[in-house]
Design an enzyme around this catalytic site. Structure first.
Site, PDB file in Angstrom:
ATOM      1  N   HIS A  17       0.848  -1.205   0.000  1.00 51.27           N
ATOM      2  CA  HIS A  17       0.000   0.000   0.000  1.00 51.27           C
ATOM      3  C   HIS A  17       0.879   1.249   0.000  1.00 51.27           C
ATOM      4  CE1 HIS A  17      -3.067  -2.575   2.400  1.00 51.27           C
ATOM      5  NE2 HIS A  17      -3.591  -2.383   1.218  1.00 51.27           N
ATOM      6  N   LYS A  41     -17.823  -6.287   7.436  1.00 45.27           N
ATOM      7  CA  LYS A  41     -16.595  -7.064   7.251  1.00 45.27           C
ATOM      8  C   LYS A  41     -15.823  -7.135   8.560  1.00 45.27           C
ATOM      9  CE  LYS A  41     -12.690  -7.320   4.089  1.00 45.27           C
ATOM     10  NZ  LYS A  41     -11.926  -6.571   3.111  1.00 45.27           N
ATOM     11  N   ARG A  90      -1.824  -5.823  -8.622  1.00 46.74           N
ATOM     12  CA  ARG A  90      -0.817  -6.806  -8.241  1.00 46.74           C
ATOM     13  C   ARG A  90      -0.624  -7.869  -9.309  1.00 46.74           C
ATOM     14  NH1 ARG A  90      -3.356  -7.209  -2.379  1.00 46.74           N
ATOM     15  NH2 ARG A  90      -5.085  -6.608  -3.696  1.00 46.74           N
ATOM     16  N   SER A 127      -3.159  -7.596   2.807  1.00 44.99           N
ATOM     17  CA  SER A 127      -3.346  -7.496   4.258  1.00 44.99           C
ATOM     18  C   SER A 127      -3.807  -8.838   4.827  1.00 44.99           C
ATOM     19  CB  SER A 127      -4.388  -6.428   4.591  1.00 44.99           C
ATOM     20  OG  SER A 127      -3.942  -5.180   4.149  1.00 44.99           O
TER      21      SER A 127
HETATM   22  P1  ADP Z   1      -5.746  -5.913   0.574  1.00 45.02           P
HETATM   23  O1  ADP Z   1      -6.341  -6.665   1.706  1.00 45.02           O
HETATM   24  O2  ADP Z   1      -5.824  -6.699  -0.711  1.00 45.02           O
HETATM   25  O3  ADP Z   1      -4.406  -5.353   0.845  1.00 45.02           O
HETATM   26  P2  ADP Z   1      -7.037  -3.284   0.521  1.00 45.02           P
HETATM   27  O4  ADP Z   1      -8.486  -3.028   0.298  1.00 45.02           O
HETATM   28  O5  ADP Z   1      -6.502  -2.814   1.819  1.00 45.02           O
HETATM   29  O6  ADP Z   1      -6.805  -4.785   0.276  1.00 45.02           O
HETATM   30  O7  ADP Z   1      -6.175  -2.624  -0.638  1.00 45.02           O
HETATM   31  C1  ADP Z   1      -6.500  -1.392  -1.149  1.00 45.02           C
HETATM   32  C2  ADP Z   1      -5.841  -1.187  -2.480  1.00 45.02           C
HETATM   33  O8  ADP Z   1      -4.432  -1.105  -2.304  1.00 45.02           O
HETATM   34  C3  ADP Z   1      -6.030  -2.338  -3.466  1.00 45.02           C
HETATM   35  O9  ADP Z   1      -7.202  -2.197  -4.197  1.00 45.02           O
HETATM   36  C4  ADP Z   1      -4.835  -2.179  -4.346  1.00 45.02           C
HETATM   37  O10 ADP Z   1      -5.105  -1.163  -5.290  1.00 45.02           O
HETATM   38  C5  ADP Z   1      -3.781  -1.658  -3.413  1.00 45.02           C
HETATM   39  N1  ADP Z   1      -2.859  -2.694  -2.951  1.00 45.02           N
HETATM   40  C6  ADP Z   1      -3.029  -3.570  -1.948  1.00 45.02           C
HETATM   41  N2  ADP Z   1      -1.942  -4.336  -1.791  1.00 45.02           N
HETATM   42  C7  ADP Z   1      -1.061  -3.960  -2.740  1.00 45.02           C
HETATM   43  C8  ADP Z   1       0.242  -4.370  -3.130  1.00 45.02           C
HETATM   44  N3  ADP Z   1       0.859  -5.356  -2.492  1.00 45.02           N
HETATM   45  N4  ADP Z   1       0.829  -3.727  -4.150  1.00 45.02           N
HETATM   46  C9  ADP Z   1       0.178  -2.739  -4.791  1.00 45.02           C
HETATM   47  N5  ADP Z   1      -1.040  -2.309  -4.495  1.00 45.02           N
HETATM   48  C10 ADP Z   1      -1.661  -2.898  -3.479  1.00 45.02           C
END
Ligand code: ADP
Length: 190
Positions: A17, A41, A90, A127
Protein backbone atom coordinates in the site's frame (compact mmCIF):
# COMPACT_ATOMS: atom_id res chain seq x y z
CA UNK A 1 -5.06 21.17 -7.59
CA UNK A 2 -4.88 17.53 -8.70
CA UNK A 3 -6.25 15.59 -5.77
CA UNK A 4 -6.57 11.79 -5.89
CA UNK A 5 -7.76 9.07 -3.55
CA UNK A 6 -6.16 5.74 -2.60
CA UNK A 7 -9.06 3.76 -1.14
CA UNK A 8 -8.92 0.49 0.76
CA UNK A 9 -9.48 -1.42 3.96
CA UNK A 10 -5.84 -1.17 5.10
CA UNK A 11 -6.33 -3.82 7.77
CA UNK A 12 -3.43 -3.25 8.30
CA UNK A 13 -1.43 -1.03 5.93
CA UNK A 14 1.37 -2.96 4.19
CA UNK A 15 4.52 -1.90 2.36
CA UNK A 16 2.62 -2.64 -0.87
CA UNK A 17 0.00 0.00 0.00
CA UNK A 18 2.72 2.44 1.06
CA UNK A 19 4.59 1.97 -2.18
CA UNK A 20 1.49 3.00 -4.17
CA UNK A 21 0.71 5.92 -1.81
CA UNK A 22 4.30 7.19 -2.01
CA UNK A 23 4.41 6.98 -5.80
CA UNK A 24 1.03 8.72 -6.09
CA UNK A 25 2.24 11.48 -3.78
CA UNK A 26 5.07 12.20 -6.24
CA UNK A 27 2.63 12.48 -9.14
CA UNK A 28 -0.27 14.45 -7.71
CA UNK A 29 -0.70 17.59 -5.60
CA UNK A 30 -2.59 15.82 -2.87
CA UNK A 31 -3.31 12.18 -2.01
CA UNK A 32 -6.22 11.29 0.24
CA UNK A 33 -5.90 7.81 1.71
CA UNK A 34 -9.50 6.76 2.39
CA UNK A 35 -10.19 3.95 4.83
CA UNK A 36 -13.40 2.12 4.07
CA UNK A 37 -15.79 1.81 6.99
CA UNK A 38 -17.43 -1.55 6.43
CA UNK A 39 -19.34 -2.76 9.46
CA UNK A 40 -20.23 -6.05 7.81
CA UNK A 41 -16.60 -7.06 7.25
CA UNK A 42 -14.64 -8.49 10.17
CA UNK A 43 -11.41 -6.66 10.77
CA UNK A 44 -8.40 -7.14 12.99
CA UNK A 45 -7.92 -3.40 13.62
CA UNK A 46 -10.67 -0.86 14.16
CA UNK A 47 -11.07 1.98 11.65
CA UNK A 48 -9.56 4.42 14.18
CA UNK A 49 -6.54 2.17 14.62
CA UNK A 50 -6.08 1.79 10.87
CA UNK A 51 -6.36 5.55 10.35
CA UNK A 52 -3.85 6.17 13.15
CA UNK A 53 -1.33 3.70 11.73
CA UNK A 54 -1.71 5.17 8.24
CA UNK A 55 -1.28 8.68 9.63
CA UNK A 56 1.92 7.60 11.35
CA UNK A 57 3.48 5.88 8.34
CA UNK A 58 2.57 8.62 5.85
CA UNK A 59 3.51 11.59 8.02
CA UNK A 60 6.75 12.05 6.06
CA UNK A 61 4.79 13.01 2.95
CA UNK A 62 3.68 16.61 3.01
CA UNK A 63 0.77 16.00 0.65
CA UNK A 64 -0.89 12.86 2.01
CA UNK A 65 -3.85 12.93 4.39
CA UNK A 66 -5.88 10.09 5.82
CA UNK A 67 -9.67 10.05 5.94
CA UNK A 68 -12.39 7.49 6.39
CA UNK A 69 -15.41 6.89 4.19
CA UNK A 70 -18.49 4.75 3.81
CA UNK A 71 -21.01 4.45 1.03
CA UNK A 72 -20.05 5.09 -2.56
CA UNK A 73 -16.47 6.09 -3.27
CA UNK A 74 -17.68 8.42 -6.04
CA UNK A 75 -19.75 10.35 -3.46
CA UNK A 76 -16.65 10.69 -1.27
CA UNK A 77 -14.77 11.95 -4.35
CA UNK A 78 -17.46 14.53 -5.13
CA UNK A 79 -17.54 15.76 -1.53
CA UNK A 80 -13.74 16.15 -1.44
CA UNK A 81 -13.00 17.59 -4.88
CA UNK A 82 -11.27 14.38 -6.01
CA UNK A 83 -11.15 13.63 -9.72
CA UNK A 84 -9.29 10.33 -9.81
CA UNK A 85 -8.83 7.08 -7.92
CA UNK A 86 -5.35 5.53 -7.75
CA UNK A 87 -5.14 1.75 -7.43
CA UNK A 88 -2.32 -0.74 -7.43
CA UNK A 89 -2.56 -3.78 -9.66
CA UNK A 90 -0.82 -6.81 -8.24
CA UNK A 91 -1.65 -9.51 -10.72
CA UNK A 92 -3.95 -10.35 -13.59
CA UNK A 93 -6.37 -11.69 -10.98
CA UNK A 94 -6.87 -8.12 -9.67
CA UNK A 95 -7.56 -6.81 -13.13
CA UNK A 96 -11.05 -8.05 -13.93
CA UNK A 97 -12.63 -6.76 -10.72
CA UNK A 98 -10.72 -3.47 -10.82
CA UNK A 99 -11.69 -2.84 -14.43
CA UNK A 100 -15.36 -3.38 -13.59
CA UNK A 101 -15.14 -0.96 -10.64
CA UNK A 102 -13.25 1.61 -12.70
CA UNK A 103 -15.81 1.50 -15.49
CA UNK A 104 -18.71 1.73 -13.05
CA UNK A 105 -17.14 4.68 -11.21
CA UNK A 106 -16.64 6.48 -14.49
CA UNK A 107 -20.20 5.70 -15.55
CA UNK A 108 -21.58 6.92 -12.21
CA UNK A 109 -19.69 10.16 -11.81
CA UNK A 110 -16.97 10.51 -14.46
CA UNK A 111 -14.33 9.72 -11.82
CA UNK A 112 -11.21 8.33 -13.51
CA UNK A 113 -9.17 5.41 -12.16
CA UNK A 114 -5.39 5.39 -12.58
CA UNK A 115 -3.70 2.00 -12.23
CA UNK A 116 -0.13 1.54 -11.10
CA UNK A 117 1.61 -1.77 -11.48
CA UNK A 118 2.77 -3.00 -8.13
CA UNK A 119 6.41 -2.96 -7.15
CA UNK A 120 7.51 -6.58 -7.84
CA UNK A 121 8.88 -6.68 -4.29
CA UNK A 122 5.30 -6.54 -3.00
CA UNK A 123 3.23 -8.16 -5.76
CA UNK A 124 2.35 -11.15 -3.56
CA UNK A 125 1.35 -8.99 -0.59
CA UNK A 126 -2.13 -8.50 0.81
CA UNK A 127 -3.35 -7.50 4.26
CA UNK A 128 -5.20 -10.80 4.61
CA UNK A 129 -2.08 -12.82 3.86
CA UNK A 130 -0.07 -10.76 6.34
CA UNK A 131 -2.66 -11.48 9.07
CA UNK A 132 -2.74 -15.16 8.24
CA UNK A 133 1.04 -15.58 8.27
CA UNK A 134 1.44 -13.52 11.45
CA UNK A 135 -1.33 -15.48 13.19
CA UNK A 136 0.71 -18.65 12.75
CA UNK A 137 3.91 -17.02 13.93
CA UNK A 138 5.41 -16.36 10.47
CA UNK A 139 7.89 -13.54 10.00
CA UNK A 140 6.28 -10.58 8.21
CA UNK A 141 9.04 -8.08 8.94
CA UNK A 142 10.03 -6.11 5.84
CA UNK A 143 6.49 -6.50 4.46
CA UNK A 144 4.75 -4.04 6.79
CA UNK A 145 6.09 -0.84 8.42
CA UNK A 146 7.82 -1.32 11.82
CA UNK A 147 4.98 0.31 13.74
CA UNK A 148 2.46 -2.05 12.10
CA UNK A 149 4.65 -5.01 12.96
CA UNK A 150 4.65 -3.97 16.61
CA UNK A 151 0.89 -3.42 16.69
CA UNK A 152 0.22 -6.65 14.83
CA UNK A 153 2.27 -8.68 17.28
CA UNK A 154 0.58 -7.00 20.24
CA UNK A 155 -2.92 -7.51 18.82
CA UNK A 156 -2.33 -11.18 18.00
CA UNK A 157 -0.85 -11.71 21.45
CA UNK A 158 -3.92 -10.10 23.05
CA UNK A 159 -6.18 -12.26 20.91
CA UNK A 160 -4.35 -15.46 21.60
CA UNK A 161 -4.62 -14.89 25.35
CA UNK A 162 -8.32 -14.12 24.86
CA UNK A 163 -8.64 -17.31 22.78
CA UNK A 164 -7.12 -19.34 25.60
CA UNK A 165 -9.93 -18.07 27.79
CA UNK A 166 -12.54 -18.54 25.04
CA UNK A 167 -11.46 -21.53 22.96
CA UNK A 168 -12.80 -22.10 19.44
CA UNK A 169 -12.58 -18.40 18.50
CA UNK A 170 -10.20 -17.07 15.88
CA UNK A 171 -8.96 -13.50 15.45
CA UNK A 172 -11.79 -12.96 13.01
CA UNK A 173 -14.41 -13.72 15.61
CA UNK A 174 -12.45 -11.56 18.02
CA UNK A 175 -12.52 -8.53 15.73
CA UNK A 176 -14.76 -6.73 18.18
CA UNK A 177 -12.22 -7.32 20.93
CA UNK A 178 -9.83 -5.09 18.99
CA UNK A 179 -12.17 -2.19 19.45
CA UNK A 180 -12.37 -2.79 23.17
CA UNK A 181 -8.64 -3.10 23.56
CA UNK A 182 -8.25 0.12 21.51
CA UNK A 183 -4.46 0.34 21.50
CA UNK A 184 -4.66 3.40 19.28
CA UNK A 185 -7.78 4.98 20.62
CA UNK A 186 -5.92 7.44 22.82
CA UNK A 187 -3.76 8.71 19.98
CA UNK A 188 -4.44 11.75 17.92
CA UNK A 189 -5.47 10.92 14.36
CA UNK A 190 -4.96 13.27 11.45
P1 ADP B 1 -5.75 -5.91 0.57
O1 ADP B 1 -6.34 -6.67 1.71
O2 ADP B 1 -5.82 -6.70 -0.71
O3 ADP B 1 -4.41 -5.35 0.85
P2 ADP B 1 -7.04 -3.28 0.52
O4 ADP B 1 -8.49 -3.03 0.30
O5 ADP B 1 -6.50 -2.81 1.82
O6 ADP B 1 -6.81 -4.79 0.28
O7 ADP B 1 -6.17 -2.62 -0.64
C1 ADP B 1 -6.50 -1.39 -1.15
C2 ADP B 1 -5.84 -1.19 -2.48
O8 ADP B 1 -4.43 -1.11 -2.30
C3 ADP B 1 -6.03 -2.34 -3.47
O9 ADP B 1 -7.20 -2.20 -4.20
C4 ADP B 1 -4.84 -2.18 -4.35
O10 ADP B 1 -5.11 -1.16 -5.29
C5 ADP B 1 -3.78 -1.66 -3.41
N1 ADP B 1 -2.86 -2.69 -2.95
C6 ADP B 1 -3.03 -3.57 -1.95
N2 ADP B 1 -1.94 -4.34 -1.79
C7 ADP B 1 -1.06 -3.96 -2.74
C8 ADP B 1 0.24 -4.37 -3.13
N3 ADP B 1 0.86 -5.36 -2.49
N4 ADP B 1 0.83 -3.73 -4.15
C9 ADP B 1 0.18 -2.74 -4.79
N5 ADP B 1 -1.04 -2.31 -4.49
C10 ADP B 1 -1.66 -2.90 -3.48
Amino acid sequence: MRRVVCPGSFDPVTNGHLDIIGRASGLYDEVVVAVLINITKKSLFSVDERVAMLGEVTKGYGNVRVERFHGLLVDFCAANGITAIVKGLRAVSDFEYEMQMAQMNYRLAKVETMFMTTNPLYSFLSSSLIKEIATYGGDVSGLVPEIVLTELRARLKDLSSAARRLPAMSWESHAGAGRLIGRFSHRQTR
